[in-house]
Design an enzyme around this catalytic site. Structure first.
Site, short mmCIF file in Angstrom:
data_model
loop_
_atom_site.label_atom_id
_atom_site.label_comp_id
_atom_site.label_asym_id
_atom_site.label_seq_id
_atom_site.Cartn_x
_atom_site.Cartn_y
_atom_site.Cartn_z
N LYS A 1 -14.76 -50.46 -14.77
CA LYS A 1 -15.92 -50.89 -15.56
C LYS A 1 -15.84 -52.39 -15.84
O LYS A 1 -14.77 -52.99 -15.75
CB LYS A 1 -15.94 -50.13 -16.88
CG LYS A 1 -16.19 -48.63 -16.67
CD LYS A 1 -16.63 -47.96 -17.93
CE LYS A 1 -16.82 -46.47 -17.72
NZ LYS A 1 -18.09 -46.13 -17.08
N LYS B 1 -26.45 -37.14 -5.23
CA LYS B 1 -26.94 -38.39 -4.64
C LYS B 1 -27.22 -38.15 -3.16
O LYS B 1 -26.35 -37.69 -2.42
CB LYS B 1 -25.91 -39.52 -4.80
CG LYS B 1 -25.65 -39.90 -6.26
CD LYS B 1 -24.64 -41.02 -6.33
CE LYS B 1 -24.09 -41.21 -7.73
NZ LYS B 1 -24.99 -41.78 -8.72
N LYS C 1 -18.41 -32.21 -16.27
CA LYS C 1 -17.09 -32.78 -16.21
C LYS C 1 -16.77 -33.50 -17.53
O LYS C 1 -17.72 -33.76 -18.27
CB LYS C 1 -16.97 -33.75 -15.03
CG LYS C 1 -17.92 -34.96 -15.15
CD LYS C 1 -17.62 -35.99 -14.14
CE LYS C 1 -16.58 -36.96 -14.62
NZ LYS C 1 -17.08 -37.97 -15.58
N ASP D 1 -11.72 -39.94 -15.58
CA ASP D 1 -13.18 -39.96 -15.64
C ASP D 1 -13.81 -39.95 -14.24
O ASP D 1 -14.87 -39.37 -14.04
CB ASP D 1 -13.61 -41.23 -16.40
CG ASP D 1 -15.11 -41.27 -16.71
OD1 ASP D 1 -15.69 -40.19 -16.91
OD2 ASP D 1 -15.68 -42.39 -16.75
N HIS E 1 -15.60 -37.54 -8.93
CA HIS E 1 -16.53 -38.30 -8.07
C HIS E 1 -15.85 -38.91 -6.83
O HIS E 1 -16.35 -38.78 -5.71
CB HIS E 1 -17.17 -39.44 -8.86
CG HIS E 1 -17.85 -39.00 -10.11
ND1 HIS E 1 -18.49 -37.80 -10.22
CD2 HIS E 1 -18.02 -39.63 -11.31
CE1 HIS E 1 -19.01 -37.70 -11.43
NE2 HIS E 1 -18.74 -38.79 -12.11
N ASP F 1 -20.82 -31.90 -10.27
CA ASP F 1 -20.36 -33.27 -10.10
C ASP F 1 -21.60 -34.04 -9.66
O ASP F 1 -22.09 -33.85 -8.54
CB ASP F 1 -19.27 -33.34 -9.03
CG ASP F 1 -18.72 -34.75 -8.88
OD1 ASP F 1 -19.53 -35.70 -8.86
OD2 ASP F 1 -17.50 -34.90 -8.80
N HIS F 2 -22.11 -34.89 -10.54
CA HIS F 2 -23.45 -35.43 -10.25
C HIS F 2 -23.46 -36.35 -9.02
O HIS F 2 -24.51 -36.63 -8.47
CB HIS F 2 -24.05 -36.13 -11.48
CG HIS F 2 -23.57 -37.52 -11.70
ND1 HIS F 2 -22.42 -37.81 -12.38
CD2 HIS F 2 -24.08 -38.72 -11.31
CE1 HIS F 2 -22.25 -39.12 -12.41
NE2 HIS F 2 -23.24 -39.71 -11.76
#
Ligand code: BG6
Length: 518
Positions: free
Chosen positions: A366, A212, A178, A265, A270, A207-208
């Site tokens: 963030k 999970k 991504k 992002d 995600h 998509d990491h």
């Protein structure tokens, strides 16, 4: 799904040095070569290599497995190996790293490094990409760990060089990182370019978050238990919060982050993966296409966000976990008058019978007070209070919190009677933590995804239609920010985010769950 290995998804300390990932009876993936574009980059060093090391340790890679690194940087296999080894060694010094091990298991790491080779190539030069033909044959996975602007070019070069042609008994797959596009239009163009060179079944858009364990567990929670599904709908659910906040800032990634921002992002990828897991209809099987079709259907039902339901924020200087933090505008490669958001909160609705009228609030940002990725389901309040001196308004609604990270587990908050002669009520939490129930092995979250790609299971990867549906839902927010020139609201680094995000929920009498400082 039975034969799939089980990996634990985030960095955790192994019980013993070089502890093995739990392979849960899975067989090694078929013989293949993994070609990594962006071999010199951060993703390769910090995440892909530790994941391959863990897969090697779990015995899940074929003995003939090969890794070919491709990058512009002038390197040879020996230097590349040394560079990767020194990054692996760094993990042994930093318990806060994505992947922390007390000691690198030399045998496992040696297994990986013996299989490395390196090809210097400029991704934009067809003759350089064609060089790869000498290095690969049979089954090949091309992993694009490169900046997004190269995705289309690399896939085209691979296609033109004939490297994506699958033989009778050999597969050719491409893993694309991504961000996949920067809005709906560019994502459609990228899909068209990619699909002109390869079939959809050859493309693995990664998509990491889906690597999970706790994200995958959402399906188990919903569909392997009889108690949740009957109440998983508008009649019983008041609203849903989906949070992914971080304490870190943009660090060295200013050049990437400036034109990207928090929304692009994190949200269409995600956050929407979490949303689709929570809200999709039960698939009729765990077959990859059955699951992906349900997710696509859900994403297509997300109502395009209204600009008035979006709050953008940007961090100003502050203190995070006791450390002073500079304002976003003072970070390297960031404009002094930047209008990029480092925080975004959005309200979505889903146009279907199950969810009509239920707000889904999403927030991510963030430099916040806490690192917290979670989904909180707020159930409706009991319709009336039968307890003396207790008004309905003082009854607390039940919530179910799915802790994705860092405290992986689940909490059901209910009301109980406080002990004593009087009928007084007290909120209590029923809590389950992964680490208390299961033996966890260290990993970085890419293990399952790399293994799945090698065995050809696309369940946890995004299909073209899912990507486009996600962008379609957030496009009005992107367009509005562009047209209006609105500047994001400032929030102090180390706070819980901009005040506007609280106001977004307060409109309907709702509130965010608190962020916990680590
Ligand atoms: C990445 C984003 O995809 O996900 C980063 O580009 C973000 O900005 C990261 O920090 C968060 O992932 P995780 O697994 O650390 O929660």
């Amino acid at each position: 799904m039975d034969q799939k290995p089980s990996f634990h998804s985030v960095a955790s300390k192994p019980t013993s040095p070089g502890a093995r990932v739990s392979a849960a009876g899975a067989s090694p993936a078929p013989l293949a070569t993994l070609v990594i574009f962006g071999a010199h980059g951060d993703l390769t060093k910090r995440l892909l290599m530790p994941a391959l090391y863990n897969l090697a340790g779990a015995g899940l890679l074929d003995d003939g497995f090969k890794i070919v690194g491709v990058d512009r940087v002038e390197l040879d296999a020996n230097h590349w190996r040394d560079e990767l080894t020194s990054t692996m060694q760094e993990f042994t010094h930093d318990p806060t790293a994505e992947f922390y091990v007390e000691k690198i298991d030399e045998k496992n790491w040696g297994w990986v490094t013996q299989r490395l080779s390196y090809v210097q190539a400029d991704f934009s030069k067809p003759e350089d990409i064609a060089k790869l033909k000498e290095h690969v044959q049979g089954n090949v996975v091309f992993y694009l760990a490169v900046a997004a602007r190269f995705f289309g070019d690399v896939v085209e070069q691979l296609g033109h060089a004939g490297l994506l042609n699958e033989g009778e008994n050999a597969f050719r797959r491409v893993v694309i990182e991504k961000p996949y596009g920067e809005d709906l239009e560019s994502a459609k163009k990228l899909n068209a370019r990619v699909l002109a060179q390869a079939k959809e079944t050859q493309i693995f858009r990664i998509d990491h978050f889906l690597g999970k364990e706790t994200v995958q567990n959402i399906m188990a929670l919903r569909f392997a238990n009889g108690i949740f599904e009957p109440i998983w709908k508008r009649d019983h659910i008041d609203y849903v919060e989906i949070t992914a906040t971080e304490t870190i800032g943009v660090e060295q990634r200013g050049a990437f982050y400036e034109p990207t921002g928090a929304l692009r992002d994190m949200v269409p990828n995600h956050m929407f993966q979490l949303l689709s897991m929570i809200a999709m209809e039960p698939p009729n099987s765990f077959d990859a296409e059955a699951v992906r079709s349900e997710k696509a259907k859900l994403l297509q039902a997300v109502h395009p966000v209204r600009p008035e339901d979006v709050v953008r924020g940007q961090y100003s200087a502050g203190t995070v976990m006791g450390h002073s933090v500079a304002a976003y505008r003072d970070e390297p490669h960031v404009a002094k008058d930047s209008a990029t958001e480092t925080y975004v909160a959005l309200r979505f609705t889903i146009d279907n019978w199950r969810w009509g009228g239920v707000p889904f609030y999403v927030r991510t940002g963030k430099c916040l007070k806490g690192r917290q990725t979670e989904v909180v389901i707020h159930f409706r309040k009991p319709p009336y209070a039968l307890f003396r001196d207790t008004g309905v308004e003082s009854l607390l609604p039940n919530t179910l919190t799915l802790d994705i990270q860092p405290h992986e587990g689940m909490t059901l908050s209910i009301t109980a009677k406080h002990p004593g002669p009087k009928m007084t009520l007290a909120p209590i939490d029923l809590r389950f933590l992964y680490k208390d129930e299961f033996q966890l092995a260290p990993n970085v979250g890419y293990e399952t995804l790399i293994y799945d790609c090698l065995i050809g299971d696309p369940t946890l990867f995004q299909r073209a239609d899912m990507i486009e549906a996600s962008w379609a839902a957030v496009d009005p927010a992107i367009e509005h920010a562009k047209q209006s020139g609105d500047v994001p609201e400032f929030y102090e680094a180390g706070s819980a985010g901009p005040a506007g995000a609280d106001a977004l929920l307060a409109r309907e009498g709702h509130a965010w769950s608190g962020l916990q400082a680590p």
